[in-house]
Design a protein around this motif. Structure first.
Motif, PDB file in Angstrom:
ATOM      1  N   GLY A  11       1.218  -1.208   0.570  1.00 19.23           N
ATOM      2  CA  GLY A  11      -0.342   0.138   0.256  1.00 19.23           C
ATOM      3  C   GLY A  11       1.150   1.118  -0.282  1.00 19.23           C
ATOM      4  O   GLY A  11       2.201   1.241  -0.810  1.00 19.23           O
ATOM      5  N   ALA A  12       0.094   2.205  -0.056  1.00 19.59           N
ATOM      6  CA  ALA A  12       0.860   3.848   0.083  1.00 19.59           C
ATOM      7  C   ALA A  12       1.980   3.767   1.839  1.00 19.59           C
ATOM      8  O   ALA A  12       1.561   5.034   1.432  1.00 19.59           O
ATOM      9  N   TRP A  13       1.441   3.064   1.923  1.00 17.49           N
ATOM     10  CA  TRP A  13       2.357   3.146   3.689  1.00 17.49           C
ATOM     11  C   TRP A  13       4.193   2.871   3.819  1.00 17.49           C
ATOM     12  O   TRP A  13       4.955   2.060   2.394  1.00 17.49           O
ATOM     13  N   GLU A  14       5.018   3.248   4.633  1.00 19.30           N
ATOM     14  CA  GLU A  14       6.150   2.482   4.458  1.00 19.30           C
ATOM     15  C   GLU A  14       6.153   1.384   5.054  1.00 19.30           C
ATOM     16  O   GLU A  14       5.719   0.887   5.966  1.00 19.30           O
ATOM     17  N   GLY A  15       7.350   0.435   4.675  1.00 16.39           N
ATOM     18  CA  GLY A  15       8.423  -0.497   5.286  1.00 16.39           C
ATOM     19  C   GLY A  15       7.018  -1.738   4.338  1.00 16.39           C
ATOM     20  O   GLY A  15       7.765  -2.761   4.908  1.00 16.39           O
ATOM     21  N   GLY A  16       6.881  -1.853   2.917  1.00 15.96           N
ATOM     22  CA  GLY A  16       7.024  -2.505   2.677  1.00 15.96           C
ATOM     23  C   GLY A  16       5.262  -3.328   2.453  1.00 15.96           C
ATOM     24  O   GLY A  16       4.196  -2.613   3.461  1.00 15.96           O
ATOM     25  N   ALA A  17       5.163  -4.271   2.179  1.00 16.29           N
ATOM     26  CA  ALA A  17       3.208  -5.280   2.808  1.00 16.29           C
ATOM     27  C   ALA A  17       3.607  -5.638   4.273  1.00 16.29           C
ATOM     28  O   ALA A  17       4.245  -6.019   4.873  1.00 16.29           O
ATOM     29  N   LYS A  18       2.383  -4.920   4.580  1.00 19.13           N
ATOM     30  CA  LYS A  18       1.448  -5.486   6.278  1.00 19.13           C
ATOM     31  C   LYS A  18       0.194  -6.406   5.497  1.00 19.13           C
ATOM     32  O   LYS A  18      -0.956  -6.495   4.708  1.00 19.13           O
ATOM     33  N   LEU A  19       0.257  -6.553   7.027  1.00  8.56           N
ATOM     34  CA  LEU A  19      -1.166  -7.178   6.779  1.00  8.56           C
ATOM     35  C   LEU A  19      -3.038  -6.325   7.180  1.00  8.56           C
ATOM     36  O   LEU A  19      -2.283  -5.307   8.044  1.00  8.56           O
ATOM     37  N   ILE A  20      -3.634  -6.310   6.152  1.00  6.09           N
ATOM     38  CA  ILE A  20      -5.060  -5.814   6.473  1.00  6.09           C
ATOM     39  C   ILE A  20      -5.699  -6.430   6.144  1.00  6.09           C
ATOM     40  O   ILE A  20      -5.831  -7.502   6.008  1.00  6.09           O
ATOM     41  N   HIS A  21      -7.111  -5.730   6.827  1.00  3.83           N
ATOM     42  CA  HIS A  21      -8.112  -6.215   6.749  1.00  3.83           C
ATOM     43  C   HIS A  21      -8.669  -7.177   5.643  1.00  3.83           C
ATOM     44  O   HIS A  21      -8.322  -6.392   4.268  1.00  3.83           O
ATOM     45  N   GLU A  22      -9.108  -8.073   4.869  1.00  5.09           N
ATOM     46  CA  GLU A  22      -9.455  -8.587   3.949  1.00  5.09           C
ATOM     47  C   GLU A  22      -9.512  -7.692   2.744  1.00  5.09           C
ATOM     48  O   GLU A  22      -9.824  -7.593   1.298  1.00  5.09           O
ATOM     49  N   ASN A  23     -10.974  -6.965   3.657  1.00  8.15           N
ATOM     50  CA  ASN A  23     -11.771  -6.076   3.190  1.00  8.15           C
ATOM     51  C   ASN A  23     -11.318  -4.987   2.288  1.00  8.15           C
ATOM     52  O   ASN A  23     -12.024  -3.959   1.548  1.00  8.15           O
ATOM     53  N   GLU A  24     -10.219  -4.415   3.083  1.00 13.73           N
ATOM     54  CA  GLU A  24      -9.508  -3.447   2.464  1.00 13.73           C
ATOM     55  C   GLU A  24      -8.487  -3.997   1.690  1.00 13.73           C
ATOM     56  O   GLU A  24      -7.303  -2.824   0.644  1.00 13.73           O
ATOM     57  N   ALA A  25      -8.458  -4.758   0.823  1.00 10.31           N
ATOM     58  CA  ALA A  25      -7.529  -5.186  -0.279  1.00 10.31           C
ATOM     59  C   ALA A  25      -8.196  -5.703  -1.708  1.00 10.31           C
ATOM     60  O   ALA A  25      -9.227  -6.216  -1.525  1.00 10.31           O
ATOM     61  N   VAL A  26      -7.166  -5.749  -2.415  1.00  4.42           N
ATOM     62  CA  VAL A  26      -8.238  -6.300  -3.819  1.00  4.42           C
ATOM     63  C   VAL A  26      -7.206  -7.373  -4.251  1.00  4.42           C
ATOM     64  O   VAL A  26      -5.593  -6.616  -4.082  1.00  4.42           O
TER      65      VAL A  26
END
Length: 81
Positions: free
Chosen positions: A44-59
């Motif tokens: 996403g648009a955050w620093e530090g690479g890939a992170k765990l997020i809610h499934e409904n917030e991802a595509v």
């Protein structure tokens, strides 16, 4: 043919992960996680690479065969801003 995400890319939040993740909350929406909820590793648009997020917030991005945070994905595709 589009490759679909495997079940290995989804993570069910258990007590250990809940305690680890809720200090900062979900990077995509800011809400905390709950037990039994499904999360995915996404960039996403955050620093530090890939992170765990809610499934409904991802595509699921079929081109890269990985999850992308929804707003970041829409921005890349020219649907926002």
């Amino acid at each position: 043919m589009a490759k679909k995400p495997s079940s290995k890319q989804k993570i069910m939040i258990d007590l250990q992960r809940l305690n680890e993740l809720n200090a900062d909350g979900c990077p995509a929406c800011g809400r905390g996680f709950t037990l039994g909820e499904t999360a995915v590793v996404a960039c996403g648009a955050w620093e530090g690479g890939a992170k765990l997020i809610h499934e409904n917030e991802a595509v699921w991005d079929t081109e890269n065969r990985s999850y992308v945070e929804r707003r970041c994905f829409e921005t890349r595709r020219g649907k926002i801003g």
